[in-house]
Design a protein around this motif. Structure first.
Motif, PDB file in Angstrom:
ATOM      1  N   GLN A  39       0.839  -1.184   0.000  1.00  0.00           N
ATOM      2  CA  GLN A  39       0.000   0.000   0.000  1.00  0.00           C
ATOM      3  C   GLN A  39       0.884   1.248   0.000  1.00  0.00           C
ATOM      4  OE1 GLN A  39      -3.087  -0.670  -0.289  1.00  0.00           O
ATOM      5  NE2 GLN A  39      -4.344   1.058   0.369  1.00  0.00           N
ATOM      6  N   VAL A  40       0.572   2.158  -0.897  1.00  0.00           N
ATOM      7  CA  VAL A  40       1.330   3.400  -0.995  1.00  0.00           C
ATOM      8  C   VAL A  40       0.781   4.408   0.020  1.00  0.00           C
ATOM      9  CG1 VAL A  40       1.911   5.323  -2.498  1.00  0.00           C
ATOM     10  CG2 VAL A  40       1.786   2.997  -3.427  1.00  0.00           C
ATOM     11  N   GLN A  41       1.669   5.074   0.725  1.00  0.00           N
ATOM     12  CA  GLN A  41       1.256   6.132   1.650  1.00  0.00           C
ATOM     13  C   GLN A  41       1.233   7.465   0.909  1.00  0.00           C
ATOM     14  OE1 GLN A  41       0.339   5.281   4.823  1.00  0.00           O
ATOM     15  NE2 GLN A  41       0.745   3.192   4.113  1.00  0.00           N
ATOM     16  N   ALA A  51       4.004  11.001  -2.195  1.00  0.00           N
ATOM     17  CA  ALA A  51       3.872   9.553  -2.058  1.00  0.00           C
ATOM     18  C   ALA A  51       5.105   8.970  -1.380  1.00  0.00           C
ATOM     19  CB  ALA A  51       3.682   8.921  -3.423  1.00  0.00           C
ATOM     20  N   VAL A  69       4.452   4.969  -7.431  1.00  0.00           N
ATOM     21  CA  VAL A  69       3.433   5.826  -8.038  1.00  0.00           C
ATOM     22  C   VAL A  69       3.855   6.401  -9.380  1.00  0.00           C
ATOM     23  CG1 VAL A  69       2.429   6.442  -5.815  1.00  0.00           C
ATOM     24  CG2 VAL A  69       4.218   7.890  -6.820  1.00  0.00           C
ATOM     25  N   TYR A 129       1.641   5.013 -11.754  1.00  0.00           N
ATOM     26  CA  TYR A 129       0.241   5.101 -11.370  1.00  0.00           C
ATOM     27  C   TYR A 129      -0.382   6.391 -11.882  1.00  0.00           C
ATOM     28  CZ  TYR A 129       0.659   1.342  -7.846  1.00  0.00           C
ATOM     29  OH  TYR A 129       0.836   0.148  -7.201  1.00  0.00           O
ATOM     30  N   THR A 171      -5.209  10.573  -4.419  1.00  0.00           N
ATOM     31  CA  THR A 171      -5.356   9.155  -4.743  1.00  0.00           C
ATOM     32  C   THR A 171      -4.279   8.716  -5.725  1.00  0.00           C
ATOM     33  OG1 THR A 171      -6.826   9.559  -6.617  1.00  0.00           O
ATOM     34  CG2 THR A 171      -7.859   9.319  -4.448  1.00  0.00           C
ATOM     35  N   ASP A 173      -3.578   5.099  -8.339  1.00  0.00           N
ATOM     36  CA  ASP A 173      -4.064   3.795  -8.783  1.00  0.00           C
ATOM     37  C   ASP A 173      -3.343   3.389 -10.062  1.00  0.00           C
ATOM     38  OD1 ASP A 173      -6.199   2.075 -10.440  1.00  0.00           O
ATOM     39  OD2 ASP A 173      -6.539   1.836  -8.287  1.00  0.00           O
ATOM     40  N   SER A 213      -7.161   2.654  -5.554  1.00  0.00           N
ATOM     41  CA  SER A 213      -6.765   1.705  -4.521  1.00  0.00           C
ATOM     42  C   SER A 213      -5.993   2.342  -3.376  1.00  0.00           C
ATOM     43  CB  SER A 213      -5.925   0.586  -5.145  1.00  0.00           C
ATOM     44  OG  SER A 213      -4.841   1.130  -5.885  1.00  0.00           O
ATOM     45  N   ASN A 214      -5.466   3.552  -3.579  1.00  0.00           N
ATOM     46  CA  ASN A 214      -4.679   4.215  -2.542  1.00  0.00           C
ATOM     47  C   ASN A 214      -5.222   5.624  -2.280  1.00  0.00           C
ATOM     48  OD1 ASN A 214      -2.163   2.299  -2.258  1.00  0.00           O
ATOM     49  ND2 ASN A 214      -2.542   2.550  -4.450  1.00  0.00           N
ATOM     50  N   TRP A 215      -5.397   5.937  -0.995  1.00  0.00           N
ATOM     51  CA  TRP A 215      -5.976   7.222  -0.595  1.00  0.00           C
ATOM     52  C   TRP A 215      -5.143   7.864   0.506  1.00  0.00           C
ATOM     53  CZ3 TRP A 215     -10.838   9.230  -2.306  1.00  0.00           C
ATOM     54  CH2 TRP A 215     -11.509   8.408  -3.205  1.00  0.00           C
TER      55      TRP A 215
END
Length: 119
Positions: A1-3, A24, A29, A32, A97, A99, A107-109
């Motif tokens: 999971q990306v922060q 990020a 990312v 992404y 976000t 993705d 998928s990442n927030w």
């Protein structure tokens, strides 16, 4: 999971500008799509702007076209949202976000940053 960590929110008068940033945690990312959603009290979450992994394609909600600009710096793993001519209806929590497939629900927030526009 990306922060994802947003910054730059705050209080501004109508007609003013703010620039949001989202950093990020890693270089994943760079491949992404990244974007910004917002949610105002009592309203559904709304997709505001998206930028493709290359930066060559962008999407804007009709409500912000001509006023907001999304950009990214791949070297810094950062995406930006320049917001101009802000209106009270832009008041919301803004979420960053990321993705890999530009999914409708990424998928990442991030945790969000508050933007308040006073009239």
């Amino acid at each position: 999971q990306v922060q994802l960590v947003e910054s730059g929110g705050g209080l501004v008068q109508a007609g003013g500008s703010l620039k949001l940033s989202c950093a990020a945690s890693d270089r994943t990312v760079s491949d992404y799509a990244m974007g910004w959603f917002r949610q105002a009290p009592g309203k559904e979450r709304e997709r505001v702007a998206v930028i493709s992994w290359s930066g060559g394609n962008t999407y804007y909600a009709d409500s912000v076209k001509g006023r907001f600009n999304i950009s990214r710096d791949k070297a810094k793993n950062t995406v930006y949202l320049q917001m101009n001519n802000l209106k009270p209806e832009d008041t919301a929590v803004y979420y960053c976000t990321a993705d890999p497939h530009e999914a409708a629900y990424p998928s990442n927030w991030g945790r969000g940053t508050q933007v308040t526009v006073s009239s």
